[in-house]
Write a protein that holds these residues in place. Structure first.
Motif, PDB file in Angstrom:
ATOM      1  N   GLU A 240       0.787  -1.356   0.042  1.00 49.41           N
ATOM      2  CA  GLU A 240       0.050  -0.123  -0.178  1.00 49.41           C
ATOM      3  C   GLU A 240       0.875   1.387   0.031  1.00 49.41           C
ATOM      4  OE1 GLU A 240      -3.529  -1.209  -0.477  1.00 49.41           O
ATOM      5  OE2 GLU A 240      -3.500   0.653   0.424  1.00 49.41           O
ATOM      6  N   GLU A 241       0.915   1.842  -1.025  1.00 51.86           N
ATOM      7  CA  GLU A 241       1.836   2.973  -1.194  1.00 51.86           C
ATOM      8  C   GLU A 241       1.240   4.196  -1.908  1.00 51.86           C
ATOM      9  OE1 GLU A 241       5.385   3.725   0.065  1.00 51.86           O
ATOM     10  OE2 GLU A 241       4.165   5.491  -0.250  1.00 51.86           O
ATOM     11  N   ARG A 242       0.767   5.292  -0.956  1.00 50.67           N
ATOM     12  CA  ARG A 242       0.097   6.479  -1.371  1.00 50.67           C
ATOM     13  C   ARG A 242       1.173   7.517  -2.172  1.00 50.67           C
ATOM     14  NH1 ARG A 242      -3.022   8.986   1.893  1.00 50.67           N
ATOM     15  NH2 ARG A 242      -2.365   7.653   3.878  1.00 50.67           N
ATOM     16  N   ASN A 243       2.516   7.226  -1.721  1.00 51.16           N
ATOM     17  CA  ASN A 243       3.483   8.261  -2.230  1.00 51.16           C
ATOM     18  C   ASN A 243       4.178   7.428  -3.509  1.00 51.16           C
ATOM     19  OD1 ASN A 243       4.938  10.482  -2.246  1.00 51.16           O
ATOM     20  ND2 ASN A 243       6.642   9.562  -1.095  1.00 51.16           N
ATOM     21  N   MET A 244       3.380   6.658  -4.085  1.00 51.68           N
ATOM     22  CA  MET A 244       4.075   5.873  -5.516  1.00 51.68           C
ATOM     23  C   MET A 244       4.404   6.758  -6.255  1.00 51.68           C
ATOM     24  SD  MET A 244       0.981   4.177  -7.311  1.00 51.68           S
ATOM     25  CE  MET A 244      -0.079   3.455  -6.160  1.00 51.68           C
ATOM     26  N   TYR A 245       4.026   8.114  -6.609  1.00 53.53           N
ATOM     27  CA  TYR A 245       4.359   8.777  -7.611  1.00 53.53           C
ATOM     28  C   TYR A 245       5.518   9.565  -7.325  1.00 53.53           C
ATOM     29  CZ  TYR A 245      -0.570   7.755  -8.404  1.00 53.53           C
ATOM     30  OH  TYR A 245      -1.780   6.887  -8.646  1.00 53.53           O
ATOM     31  N   ASP A 246       5.806   9.721  -6.201  1.00 44.87           N
ATOM     32  CA  ASP A 246       7.014  10.317  -5.874  1.00 44.87           C
ATOM     33  C   ASP A 246       8.108   9.322  -6.431  1.00 44.87           C
ATOM     34  OD1 ASP A 246       9.156  10.477  -3.369  1.00 44.87           O
ATOM     35  OD2 ASP A 246       9.122  12.287  -4.437  1.00 44.87           O
ATOM     36  N   GLN A 247       7.899   8.000  -6.225  1.00 47.18           N
ATOM     37  CA  GLN A 247       8.912   7.004  -6.649  1.00 47.18           C
ATOM     38  C   GLN A 247       8.807   6.827  -8.248  1.00 47.18           C
ATOM     39  OE1 GLN A 247       7.201   3.655  -4.266  1.00 47.18           O
ATOM     40  NE2 GLN A 247       7.512   4.642  -2.407  1.00 47.18           N
ATOM     41  N   HIS A 248       7.690   6.989  -8.687  1.00 42.37           N
ATOM     42  CA  HIS A 248       7.540   6.750 -10.105  1.00 42.37           C
ATOM     43  C   HIS A 248       8.228   7.882 -10.892  1.00 42.37           C
ATOM     44  CE1 HIS A 248       5.066   3.159 -10.308  1.00 42.37           C
ATOM     45  NE2 HIS A 248       4.176   3.614  -9.449  1.00 42.37           N
ATOM     46  N   TRP A 249       8.530   8.941 -10.463  1.00 40.24           N
ATOM     47  CA  TRP A 249       9.201   9.852 -10.875  1.00 40.24           C
ATOM     48  C   TRP A 249      10.656   9.533 -11.172  1.00 40.24           C
ATOM     49  CZ3 TRP A 249       7.788  13.871 -13.702  1.00 40.24           C
ATOM     50  CH2 TRP A 249       6.314  14.615 -13.521  1.00 40.24           C
ATOM     51  N   LEU A 250      11.184   8.602 -10.045  1.00 39.09           N
ATOM     52  CA  LEU A 250      12.668   8.305 -10.172  1.00 39.09           C
ATOM     53  C   LEU A 250      12.836   7.128 -11.248  1.00 39.09           C
ATOM     54  CD1 LEU A 250      13.570   7.958  -6.416  1.00 39.09           C
ATOM     55  CD2 LEU A 250      14.726   9.515  -8.559  1.00 39.09           C
ATOM     56  N   SER A 251      11.863   6.288 -11.208  1.00 41.89           N
ATOM     57  CA  SER A 251      11.925   5.099 -12.091  1.00 41.89           C
ATOM     58  C   SER A 251      11.659   5.584 -13.641  1.00 41.89           C
ATOM     59  CB  SER A 251      11.012   3.942 -11.824  1.00 41.89           C
ATOM     60  OG  SER A 251       9.546   4.530 -11.340  1.00 41.89           O
TER      61      SER A 251
END
Ligand SMILES: N[C@H](CCC(=O)N[C@@H](CS)C(=O)NCCC(=O)O)C(=O)O
Ligand SMILES: [Mg+2]
Length: 500
Positions: A240-251
């Motif tokens: 469950e990761e609501r901050n996923m977009y912060d991570q997707h910016w990196l990937s």
């Protein structure tokens, strides 16, 4: 159109009202007041900008928002205007980044120092104890991490009394917001380009923010050092990761700018799908893993069963480049922060006298509880001047005010080593400014305090330091009345800075 209720700013707070979070003398209305007729337009433009530019998080009100991308998005909470910050302390914070990067690497190599410093904590803090067990196994196996990648964030507050830049903590695992922080700086520049003249503010005083490109660059360089073109970067994530977009910016930056593939796996999936080849290569779900980038695994909640611990051990035993490796993770504990603040300890790890002085200058008061009864007494007397901290990451774990007195009383009467699970830290009182905090489309006008995070990236292969840079910044702003910070924890908003 008349501003809808959502854009209506809640009324300004009564300036006479003092905030328990900060002693009244630090109240400063030196914030910014936005003219009434401009405010609704500014808020609306900021909300539109955030939505169009991916300054977003999963919305807690939508139960699928942490599991499925594109579902239940809401703008990330942000402050409408950047925080005034003095240029000299900004430069000081930036200069400290490569020094802290080097310090982390040096301390990480002293296995005995880490084991000894955390030995009493081990007895009373099960989570730290498990990390130490893995670390001890790696020492026993004489496991070397020849390629080491650190993506850190050192957090500071500006003490209103002394104007000193004081370190709150050094995060060496899962540093949030390398992606979203850059967007907030761009949001503020955009707003000031448009409304700067109304507000007497110049967009050029918001420093450019480079974290997402610099962190992706560091991950790509580490992938390069692993030297297997079919290998991937594995993001270790929570399911469950609501901050996923912060991570997707990196990937996304990794793929688009560097042509490097990433996969996202939970610790449970890694335990299920991962295996070690005889040469130490880590294979997960058929992928060779060059770099393990932790965005989970920093909290006991991330290890609900033995499966997750098995996954952590498997990765540690592998030849993948861990970001962070277990020793980097341990260097980032609050106990080590407090040990490094003891006299003559920095001298064991750094040579350059100026660097040592710069680091020492930003240390706030830090005490262990087991070997300084004086500080326990002091904290019992005046708890409002201290923070009691467990060895935990992720926000929402610190103890303030009367709860300090109550916790210390309990721990001392219980006897034993309970005190070793905590460190005591000087409470820092930054100036509180009148700020506009926008959360879920509603703008709140309130006194707030801010915490500056400086990102740093360090990459080393044996004796060669390939990267050792400051990589952008994060400003978090929270209402003065709230003790706890933390954006993910729901107390703070993302902000940027305005150099004065
Ligand atoms: N959801 C995970 C959250 C990871 C996380 O909590 N990281 C800690 C350092 S360990 C941190 O940076 N806390 C400050 C950010 C805040 O104010 O919320 C992620 O984003 O990958
Ligand atoms: Mg932290």
């Amino acid at each position: 159109p008349s501003p809808s209720l959502a854009l209506k700013c809640l009324k300004s707070p009564d300036p006479q009202k003092t905030h328990k979070g900060n002693s009244p003398k630090n109240e400063s209305a030196a914030g910014r007041s936005v003219p009434e007729e401009v405010l609704p337009k500014l808020v609306e433009e900021a909300l539109v900008w955030s939505s169009l530019h991916g300054l977003v998080v999963g919305d807690g009100n939508n139960k699928r928002s942490g599991a499925v991308p594109g579902v239940g998005l809401v703008h990330a909470p942000f402050a409408l205007l950047p925080v005034p910050f003095p240029k000299s302390q900004w430069r000081q914070a930036c200069e400290l980044a490569p020094i802290f990067n080097e310090l982390v690497d040096r301390v990480s190599l002293d296995g005995k120092f880490l084991q000894d410093s955390l030995s009493r904590t081990k007895n009373v803090d099960a989570f730290t104890s498990r990390l130490l067990d893995i670390h001890a196994m790696m020492l026993a196996d004489n496991k070397k991490e020849e390629i080491r990648l650190g993506l850190h964030r050192s957090d500071y507050m500006l003490d209103a009394e002394t104007n000193l830049l004081l370190q709150i903590e050094l995060n060496t695992i899962s540093c949030s917001f390398p992606g979203l922080s850059c967007l907030v700086s761009e949001l503020h520049r955009s707003l000031l380009n448009h409304y700067g003249k109304h507000l007497g503010l110049d967009s050029k005083k918001v420093p450019g923010n480079t974290t997402v490109s610099r962190f992706a660059h560091a991950l790509a360089k580490a992938w390069n050092e692993y030297n297997n073109s079919s290998a991937v970067v594995m993001f270790v994530v929570s399911n469950e990761e609501r901050n996923m977009y912060d991570q997707h910016w990196l990937s996304t930056e990794l793929m688009e700018r560097h042509g490097v593939n990433s996969i996202r796996k939970t610790l449970a999936e890694i335990n299920e799908e991962g295996k070690l080849l005889p040469d130490g290569t880590l294979c997960v779900d058929g992928h060779t893993v060059a770099v393990v980038y932790f965005r989970s695994g920093y909290s006991p909640n991330d290890y609900p069963s033995e499966s997750e611990w098995k996954a952590r051990l498997l990765m540690e035993q592998s030849s993948s480049i861990k970001c962070p490796c277990i020793s980097y993770h341990l260097v980032g504990t609050k106990k080590i922060q407090q040990e490094l603040a003891k006299p003559n300890v920095l001298e064991r790890f750094l040579e350059n006298k100026d660097d040592i002085a710069k680091v020492r200058k930003c240390f706030a008061g830090l005490w262990s509880l087991e070997d300084s009864a004086a500080s326990v007494g002091d904290a019992m007397e005046r708890p409002e001047y201290f923070v009691l901290k467990p060895q935990r990451e992720g926000g929402g774990n610190n103890i303030y005010g009367d709860d300090i007195r109550e916790t210390l009383t309990r721990l001392t009467t219980e006897g034993g080593e309970g005190l070793s699970a905590y460190i005591l830290m000087q409470r820092i009182f930054p100036t509180s400014y009148l700020s506009y905090l926008v959360r879920e489309g509603i703008c709140h006008h309130d006194y707030a305090v801010s915490e500056l995070g400086i990102y740093g990236a360090y990459l080393r292969n044996k004796d060669k330091v390939i990267m050792n840079d400051q990589c952008g910044y994060l400003m978090r702003t929270k209402v003065s009345s709230s003790n706890e910070g933390g954006v993910a924890a729901g107390f703070a908003v993302l902000d940027s800075i305005y150099l004065t």
